[in-house]
Design an enzyme around this catalytic site. Sequence first.
Site, PDB file in Angstrom:
ATOM      1  N   ASP A 205      -6.245  -8.195   7.058  1.00  0.00           N
ATOM      2  CA  ASP A 205      -5.002  -7.450   6.901  1.00  0.00           C
ATOM      3  C   ASP A 205      -4.272  -7.329   8.241  1.00  0.00           C
ATOM      4  O   ASP A 205      -4.902  -7.103   9.287  1.00  0.00           O
ATOM      5  CB  ASP A 205      -5.349  -6.051   6.358  1.00  0.00           C
ATOM      6  CG  ASP A 205      -4.141  -5.247   5.951  1.00  0.00           C
ATOM      7  OD1 ASP A 205      -3.385  -5.721   5.085  1.00  0.00           O
ATOM      8  OD2 ASP A 205      -3.955  -4.140   6.494  1.00  0.00           O
ATOM      9  N   GLU A 268      -3.360 -12.568   6.980  1.00  0.00           N
ATOM     10  CA  GLU A 268      -2.089 -12.117   6.402  1.00  0.00           C
ATOM     11  C   GLU A 268      -1.024 -12.233   7.495  1.00  0.00           C
ATOM     12  O   GLU A 268      -0.621 -11.251   8.117  1.00  0.00           O
ATOM     13  CB  GLU A 268      -2.186 -10.671   5.910  1.00  0.00           C
ATOM     14  CG  GLU A 268      -0.918 -10.202   5.212  1.00  0.00           C
ATOM     15  CD  GLU A 268      -0.744  -8.692   5.198  1.00  0.00           C
ATOM     16  OE1 GLU A 268       0.094  -8.206   4.420  1.00  0.00           O
ATOM     17  OE2 GLU A 268      -1.420  -7.994   5.980  1.00  0.00           O
TER      18      GLU A 268
END
Length: 539
Positions: A205, A268
């Site tokens: 993330d 990401e």
Amino acid sequence: MTDGNGTLAWWQTGIIYQIYPLSFQDSDGDGRGDLPGILHRLDYLADLNIAAVWLSPVFASPMRDFGYDVADYTSIHPWFGTLSDFDRLLAGLHGRGIKLILDLVPNHTSDRHPWFLESRSSRDNPRRDWYLWRDPAPGGGPPNNWLSFFGGPAWTYDETTGQYYLHQFTPEQPELNLRHPAVLEAMLEVMRFWLDRGVDGFRVDVPWLLIKDAGFRDEPENPAWDGIDPHGRLLHIHTAHQPELHRIIRAMRAVVDGYPGERVLIGETNVPEEELVKYYGAARDEFHLPFNFRLIHAPWDARKIRQMVETYEAILPQRASPAWVLGNHDQPRIASRFGPDAARVATMLLLTLRGTPTCYYGDELGMENGVIPRDRIRDPQALNQPGISGVFNRDEARTPLPWDTSPNAGFAPEGVDPWLPLGEDWPMRNVARQAADPRSMLALFRALTRLRQCHPALSHGSYESVDTKADGVFAYKRTAGAERLLIVLDFAGSEHLLDSGELADGAEILLSTGMRRTGRVDLRRLRLLSNEGLILKIS
């Protein structure tokens, strides 16, 4: 399977399918999806012909940001089940030849994580420096002008110790100090815990935020700010893309590479292409697959998307695998962005471009954004910035997957209130109904994924744009050995008569997005229907 440079890994040829666990299948009647629910739907997943499932976070969490505020990285939140449930799901997926990828959130924890509870207990606690604490500004107030993505300052004052802590999302998500060797080692130990358990990799993330400016300098005003999204008011040159973060990613990659079985590290990387390619690493020692989000933000325009694909292909490091994304849990649904007809063309685009596609649950049905009444909003981003134009309520893309026409669409038992409302079109757009329709979006998705399995040109072939000289049409070749495929996509919503005779006289239609056209066609007079995509085998 090889590309002339050695054997390709599964993550270079297969399809990744993202599941938002809260919205996939409720097995215990609490209105929330869970791990046993996913296990119950293994037949469905296998029929999608995917290589891997990526789970959005299932770790213990107060759920202020629905799992992206982790309170314990090595346990399962009770909503989702237990570690035993996780092990059963992992074994079930592996038994079907499907890999499992976990969401890793290294930038921040929950404010209820034991690390933060210790850190905030006193200024001299050994874990004080595990997070980013600063004194107030000389005149009082936050230490600098940094902003939260979810609205307001990125700093919250702690009365107990008289300092501010950094959070670029909710105040309940304090940011870790990954410059601290012990913090990095603790995160690497989290990875080892799950790799030892058998997971096949991680999606990391917000990696571009992992390191912040050591001097905590103010960020400059953005002269191009449109006045809409408050976070866009500043140029985030001190909170993003700091050079030191690549050392963190390399350390994560080294852990993954230390395990057998082609484990994968995915980033990401919602950044421009020129930044994106840096995340492969100068020695190809960072992310195996840095996500390319440009298709999500692109206008539905053939010329612009062709240019985007060509730019990406041109700057990719040698032998790097592209990683295309069209939708996820933070973005509006494909069918809502482009319309249901264009969504079929977009799905063909995603599944026929070179590289690894990642598909979001429900997009195989053409799900649209849900309608969320104000009193049912759960997304902290939307709750913290009510009424601000341009702030997307992410709940709209997280509604439960509709399985059939029974009460609650088969997602949860009758009489249970699902955690988010079902999409309004669920009686017509659900798995059971589409599975029975040979021309449905689900049928198209399955046909596309089967073609990728059967045709080397799609799974690992080269890419080359084809100029059709027609506005609103994007065409390209995929080639592997003697196999040549031509993909032709209408973006304009109009019919075209194309001349691609320079490639060959004729071709065979392998698949049409309308699921109606078959047989041979004359490439010198190729008729492309409105909102149609074709996959043609050149002969």
